[in-house]
Design a protein around this motif. Sequence first.
Motif, PDB file in Angstrom:
ATOM      1  N   ASP A 157       0.856  -1.188   0.000  1.00  0.00           N
ATOM      2  CA  ASP A 157       0.000   0.000   0.000  1.00  0.00           C
ATOM      3  C   ASP A 157       0.893   1.239   0.000  1.00  0.00           C
ATOM      4  N   GLY A 158       0.625   2.157  -0.908  1.00  0.00           N
ATOM      5  CA  GLY A 158       1.405   3.396  -0.984  1.00  0.00           C
ATOM      6  C   GLY A 158       2.567   3.346  -1.961  1.00  0.00           C
ATOM      7  N   ALA A 159       2.875   2.144  -2.480  1.00  0.00           N
ATOM      8  CA  ALA A 159       3.987   2.019  -3.433  1.00  0.00           C
ATOM      9  C   ALA A 159       3.518   2.360  -4.851  1.00  0.00           C
ATOM     10  N   THR A 160       4.508   2.771  -5.678  1.00  0.00           N
ATOM     11  CA  THR A 160       4.206   3.163  -7.061  1.00  0.00           C
ATOM     12  C   THR A 160       4.856   2.190  -8.036  1.00  0.00           C
ATOM     13  N   VAL A 161       4.088   1.772  -9.027  1.00  0.00           N
ATOM     14  CA  VAL A 161       4.585   0.874 -10.075  1.00  0.00           C
ATOM     15  C   VAL A 161       4.668   1.653 -11.382  1.00  0.00           C
ATOM     16  N   GLU A 162       5.818   1.569 -12.037  1.00  0.00           N
ATOM     17  CA  GLU A 162       5.978   2.172 -13.358  1.00  0.00           C
ATOM     18  C   GLU A 162       6.261   1.073 -14.371  1.00  0.00           C
ATOM     19  N   VAL A 163       5.478   1.059 -15.435  1.00  0.00           N
ATOM     20  CA  VAL A 163       5.727   0.131 -16.549  1.00  0.00           C
ATOM     21  C   VAL A 163       6.185   0.983 -17.725  1.00  0.00           C
ATOM     22  N   ASP A 164       7.373   0.669 -18.221  1.00  0.00           N
ATOM     23  CA  ASP A 164       8.038   1.546 -19.186  1.00  0.00           C
ATOM     24  C   ASP A 164       8.430   0.701 -20.399  1.00  0.00           C
ATOM     25  N   ILE A 165       7.914   1.079 -21.554  1.00  0.00           N
ATOM     26  CA  ILE A 165       8.272   0.359 -22.783  1.00  0.00           C
ATOM     27  C   ILE A 165       8.983   1.328 -23.716  1.00  0.00           C
ATOM     28  N   ASP A 166      10.175   0.927 -24.178  1.00  0.00           N
ATOM     29  CA  ASP A 166      10.937   1.739 -25.144  1.00  0.00           C
ATOM     30  C   ASP A 166      10.026   2.150 -26.283  1.00  0.00           C
ATOM     31  N   GLY A 167       9.939   3.447 -26.541  1.00  0.00           N
ATOM     32  CA  GLY A 167       9.165   3.908 -27.679  1.00  0.00           C
ATOM     33  C   GLY A 167       7.701   4.139 -27.391  1.00  0.00           C
ATOM     34  N   VAL A 168       7.224   3.739 -26.227  1.00  0.00           N
ATOM     35  CA  VAL A 168       5.808   3.956 -25.881  1.00  0.00           C
ATOM     36  C   VAL A 168       5.693   5.024 -24.789  1.00  0.00           C
ATOM     37  N   GLY A 169       6.368   4.795 -23.669  1.00  0.00           N
ATOM     38  CA  GLY A 169       6.289   5.745 -22.566  1.00  0.00           C
ATOM     39  C   GLY A 169       6.207   5.008 -21.248  1.00  0.00           C
ATOM     40  N   CYS A 170       5.902   5.760 -20.206  1.00  0.00           N
ATOM     41  CA  CYS A 170       5.923   5.219 -18.849  1.00  0.00           C
ATOM     42  C   CYS A 170       4.554   5.352 -18.192  1.00  0.00           C
ATOM     43  N   LEU A 171       3.994   4.212 -17.828  1.00  0.00           N
ATOM     44  CA  LEU A 171       2.705   4.138 -17.130  1.00  0.00           C
ATOM     45  C   LEU A 171       2.993   4.069 -15.638  1.00  0.00           C
ATOM     46  N   SER A 172       2.454   5.010 -14.860  1.00  0.00           N
ATOM     47  CA  SER A 172       2.773   5.088 -13.436  1.00  0.00           C
ATOM     48  C   SER A 172       1.505   5.092 -12.595  1.00  0.00           C
ATOM     49  N   ASN A 173       1.401   4.139 -11.663  1.00  0.00           N
ATOM     50  CA  ASN A 173       0.231   4.063 -10.796  1.00  0.00           C
ATOM     51  C   ASN A 173       0.633   3.705  -9.374  1.00  0.00           C
ATOM     52  N   MET A 174       0.067   4.389  -8.417  1.00  0.00           N
ATOM     53  CA  MET A 174       0.314   4.091  -7.002  1.00  0.00           C
ATOM     54  C   MET A 174      -0.823   3.241  -6.454  1.00  0.00           C
ATOM     55  N   LEU A 175      -0.470   2.256  -5.647  1.00  0.00           N
ATOM     56  CA  LEU A 175      -1.512   1.562  -4.881  1.00  0.00           C
ATOM     57  C   LEU A 175      -1.861   2.478  -3.716  1.00  0.00           C
ATOM     58  N   ALA A 176      -3.095   2.937  -3.674  1.00  0.00           N
ATOM     59  CA  ALA A 176      -3.496   3.932  -2.675  1.00  0.00           C
ATOM     60  C   ALA A 176      -3.122   3.457  -1.271  1.00  0.00           C
ATOM     61  N   PRO A 177      -2.578   4.343  -0.464  1.00  0.00           N
ATOM     62  CA  PRO A 177      -2.226   3.969   0.908  1.00  0.00           C
ATOM     63  C   PRO A 177      -3.480   3.531   1.665  1.00  0.00           C
ATOM     64  N   ALA A 178      -3.296   2.660   2.657  1.00  0.00           N
ATOM     65  CA  ALA A 178      -4.433   2.224   3.472  1.00  0.00           C
ATOM     66  C   ALA A 178      -5.089   3.460   4.087  1.00  0.00           C
ATOM     67  N   ALA A 179      -6.423   3.452   4.132  1.00  0.00           N
ATOM     68  CA  ALA A 179      -7.168   4.638   4.626  1.00  0.00           C
ATOM     69  C   ALA A 179      -6.948   4.807   6.130  1.00  0.00           C
TER      70      ALA A 179
END
Lengths: 236, 236
Positions: free
Chosen positions: B214-236
């Motif tokens: 919870d609270g960590a960010t994942v980036e998926v990056d493909i050469d020539g496409v770009g970087c997708l970045s999403n955080m798992l929302a921290p616990a409420a």
Amino acid sequence: MLEYEGDMFSAPRCTGIRLAEGAYELLSPCMPSKIVALWNNYHELAAKIGKPAPRHPLFFIKSATSVIGTRQPIRRPVGYAGKIVFEGELGIVIKKEARNVSADEAGDYIFGYTCVNDVTAIDVLSENGDFPQWTRSKSFDTFGCVGPVIETDLQSAGAKLTTRLDGVERQNYRLADMIFPPHGLVSLISRDLALLPGDIIACGTSLGVGSIKDGATVEVDIDGVGCLSNMLAPAA
Amino acid sequence: MLEYEGDMFSAPRCTGIRLAEGAYELLSPCMPSKIVALWNNYHELAAKIGKPAPRHPLFFIKSATSVIGTRQPIRRPVGYAGKIVFEGELGIVIKKEARNVSADEAGDYIFGYTCVNDVTAIDVLSENGDFPQWTRSKSFDTFGCVGPVIETDLQSAGAKLTTRLDGVERQNYRLADMIFPPHGLVSLISRDLALLPGDIIACGTSLGVGSIKDGATVEVDIDGVGCLSNMLAPAA
């Protein structure tokens, strides 16, 4: 048959026009965004296959592009020479967007009920020993038979589903034998994924499924809903 | 950033309006009717898990209602306290309705490529020993991260996909290691079910998947496409 116009799920308006029998063709009564299809949802079938009743509905998605209405032909997939089987099922049609719905509220999210023939290219299902191919074996064009209509006032408690193959009864089971009945299914599945208006939950089948020969007709008949009839097109 | 209007997949028109950085928010670059998601589609992963390369693409449908764009938060499902894992994948975006397409024609049916994080509630996947719950474990709202954009001119042959968890590289694999590469996937899957404009084929992942706190960010990056970045929302 009275004509309505507008959004079927919110505020359809009756135009007052009456259509004579034979002056219309029944298509699929809704165009779902997805079909959520259940496995192992009847006590009698679970007992027969020796599986415990699941603790949560077990489902996959059958592609909405597979949908056809009553009296439209099921077509054999190009290049598939294997067995094609019928599975007569109750279909729940969703009325409005459903997320995290309680069982008590679930009735408000159900538009009505229809008959489903969850047609399956059964040789594909277990073709790969590492990965059961539920979606692939059931998503071919014309493999999602739905109709003939949506009954908005089904008292399903005592209803029976019968499936006939060329007029011979092959399935005859009580909907009350469901492990997760409709309100429970809508509630539990809406916690897993969002359901949209027109989406169909195919409630799973029970005893008596079997294969359809090219040219044979399958009728799925639910008390109080009607009879869905589809022929597997004869070999060309 | 130039503004376009109209149908993205057929005849978009450039309005001539230029948007300044920060004057817009990126949503998911398309709204699929379904995500066709692959299992076991990389040689390196197949070797690691000791499975033979499949002879036909193995897939399930991940509900389109799970889709979010870059920088939108992944949310933990209500009542689920288990592990949530990331899977960085190449996404193929379909351009036009595809049925029984040959591999030679497949390129005409591909609009472009995007990054996918195929988020999974991994404890749900194998919760029932009789039925692997691919669709259920992967279809929760926000579990289909797609973006940041669709690249219409990707030369994927030499491209690499990297996934970073809070900035630390966790996946780094070559797209050329795919068992069924994009044109083959579009061709073979289009024989199983109809693909519609905007539909996404998530090509499967390779080595290095892992869980997201919870609270960590994942980036998926493909050469020539770009970087997708999403955080798992921290616990409420």
